[in-house]
Motif scaffolding. Structure first.
Motif, PDB file in Angstrom:
ATOM      1  N   ALA A 293       0.822  -1.179  -0.051  1.00  0.00           N
ATOM      2  CA  ALA A 293       0.127   0.089   0.013  1.00  0.00           C
ATOM      3  C   ALA A 293       0.843   1.284  -0.075  1.00  0.00           C
ATOM      4  O   ALA A 293       0.569   2.294  -0.774  1.00  0.00           O
ATOM      5  CB  ALA A 293      -0.964  -0.114   1.185  1.00  0.00           C
ATOM      6  N   ASN A 294       1.970   1.246   0.919  1.00  0.00           N
ATOM      7  CA  ASN A 294       2.871   2.375   0.831  1.00  0.00           C
ATOM      8  C   ASN A 294       3.581   2.650  -0.613  1.00  0.00           C
ATOM      9  O   ASN A 294       3.530   3.582  -0.958  1.00  0.00           O
ATOM     10  CB  ASN A 294       4.056   2.214   2.006  1.00  0.00           C
ATOM     11  CG  ASN A 294       3.290   2.474   3.206  1.00  0.00           C
ATOM     12  OD1 ASN A 294       2.362   3.126   3.426  1.00  0.00           O
ATOM     13  ND2 ASN A 294       4.105   2.098   4.286  1.00  0.00           N
ATOM     14  N   GLN A 295       3.930   1.552  -0.973  1.00  0.00           N
ATOM     15  CA  GLN A 295       4.652   1.585  -2.305  1.00  0.00           C
ATOM     16  C   GLN A 295       3.515   2.046  -3.581  1.00  0.00           C
ATOM     17  O   GLN A 295       4.126   3.017  -4.360  1.00  0.00           O
ATOM     18  CB  GLN A 295       5.183   0.378  -3.025  1.00  0.00           C
ATOM     19  CG  GLN A 295       6.273  -0.063  -1.893  1.00  0.00           C
ATOM     20  CD  GLN A 295       6.698  -1.686  -2.352  1.00  0.00           C
ATOM     21  OE1 GLN A 295       6.077  -2.375  -3.119  1.00  0.00           O
ATOM     22  NE2 GLN A 295       7.774  -2.073  -1.669  1.00  0.00           N
ATOM     23  N   GLU A 296       2.410   1.718  -3.364  1.00  0.00           N
ATOM     24  CA  GLU A 296       1.612   2.123  -4.490  1.00  0.00           C
ATOM     25  C   GLU A 296       0.987   3.750  -4.114  1.00  0.00           C
ATOM     26  O   GLU A 296       0.837   4.164  -5.333  1.00  0.00           O
ATOM     27  CB  GLU A 296       0.245   1.241  -4.428  1.00  0.00           C
ATOM     28  CG  GLU A 296       0.526  -0.134  -4.978  1.00  0.00           C
ATOM     29  CD  GLU A 296      -0.787  -0.989  -4.995  1.00  0.00           C
ATOM     30  OE1 GLU A 296      -1.789  -0.572  -4.112  1.00  0.00           O
ATOM     31  OE2 GLU A 296      -0.611  -2.199  -5.648  1.00  0.00           O
ATOM     32  N   ALA A 297       1.055   3.992  -2.785  1.00  0.00           N
ATOM     33  CA  ALA A 297       0.724   5.378  -2.443  1.00  0.00           C
ATOM     34  C   ALA A 297       1.757   6.279  -3.279  1.00  0.00           C
ATOM     35  O   ALA A 297       1.601   7.290  -3.649  1.00  0.00           O
ATOM     36  CB  ALA A 297       0.710   5.606  -1.048  1.00  0.00           C
TER      37      ALA A 297
END
Length: 343
Positions: A142-146
């Motif tokens: 989720a952090n990477q996609e954000a």
């Protein structure tokens, strides 16, 4: 998921469980009682292998059936029950095998109850460990996609800003403004105001992943005013969106990119007017449609505008947009979002 399927983690976990179970047998071993080596291996390494792998299989199965977005007490209850059933089957199967080879050894019922209990505790520890791995990987993803979405938004803003400040755009805007100043000063003032709205929106929406549909449509109207001032009756836009969808959200600049795309690839003139319709379909999709009248000398586009929009929805884990390139009409449908969830 890499860590869930990691053989290194599985081997380490099994060895740790084997050592812990060996510790429980320490009293029997130190008492001087002769224990068959095969029995020691079975109660430590073999048992640890079966407990760890069965617990891992239960967690993987539950996550395939219930995604992380469907967390609930009922889900965890089903996981605990399934884990208990699997561990009980393994425990009693091993007990039956042991009784077959060592029929002379008898143990009270309490011994089996205690054995099943601490075996289940081992399984719960293994399952909790894999649950933690799932959540950690989901959090990292989720952090990477954000971060990817922020970069995509930034590139979108920069690309749009570059397109707006290209010499030919400034030349056309200044020519339009010069003509307006000579003929209609009031309209010239409005043209400047709408132009400032366009640039202000481009700069202010730079850090946002989503923006309200109302704000996006207001920006689209300001951008369209610049186009209409230039092309006159050669272009028209009809927005038929109910106020009930005002709080819906979409990635910023979605409508602007589609308007720009329509003007870029089609003839725009009074004799061949370009008509754009914006509406909501089934309460779930924002539809932007325009009639098709291809430019004879147009250079094929690279599809960056549509790809940019598609990438944003992909990074938000939302349904894909729909593109319909028909003989008479070009239609793009993008999902409407509310608080990051499809309506």
């Amino acid at each position: 998921m890499k860590s869930v399927n990691s053989y290194r983690i599985r081997i380490i976990g099994i060895l740790v469980f084997a050592i812990l179970r060996l510790g429980l047998m320490a009293a029997e071993i130190l008492s001087g009682e002769a224990l068959p080596l095969i029995l020691v291996i079975d109660n430590t390494l073999v048992a640890a292998l079966m407990i760890w792998e069965s617990s891992r299989a239960v967690v993987v199965y539950i996550h395939r059936k219930y995604p992380l977005s469907a967390l609930s007490g009922r889900r965890f209850g089903r996981e605990a029950l399934l884990l208990a059933v699997v561990i009980a089957l393994i425990f009693f199967a091993r007990a039956m095998v042991y009784r077959h080879f060592y029929p002379q050894d008898t143990a009270p019922v309490a011994f089996y109850i205690f054995g099943l209990f601490y075996t289940y505790l081992y399984a719960v520890l293994a399952a909790a460990f894999y649950e933690l791995l799932f959540y950690m990987e989901a959090w990292q993803k989720a952090n990477q996609e954000a971060e990817q979405l922020k970069k995509a938004n930034l590139m979108s803003q920069l690309d749009s800003l570059k397109n707006q400040v290209k010499p030919h755009f400034l030349f056309n805007s200044l020519n339009t403004l010069t003509a307006l100043v000579e003929k209609d000063q009031a309209q010239a003032v409005r043209f400047i105001a709408e132009l400032s709205k366009v640039y202000r929106y481009l700069l202010q929406s730079n850090e946002k992943e989503l923006i309200s549909l109302t704000s996006e449509l207001q920006f689209a109207q300001a951008y369209f005013y610049l186009l209409q001032t230039r092309f006159g009756n050669g272009i028209s836009m009809d927005i038929a969106v109910d106020e009930a969808y005002a709080d819906s959200q979409i990635p910023p600049l979605t409508v602007q990119m589609l308007l720009e795309n329509a003007v870029k690839h089609n003839q725009v003139s009074i004799s061949k007017p370009l008509r754009v319709q914006i509406s909501v379909e089934d309460g779930r999709w924002l539809t932007i449609a325009n009639n098709i009248q291809r430019k004879r000398t147009s250079v094929p586009g690279n599809g960056m505008g549509l790809s940019n929009i598609a990438a944003k929805y992909h990074l938000l884990n939302q349904p894909e947009m729909h593109v319909m390139d028909g003989p008479d009409q070009f239609v793009v449908k993008v999902p409407l979002l509310k608080s990051g969830v499809v309506i």
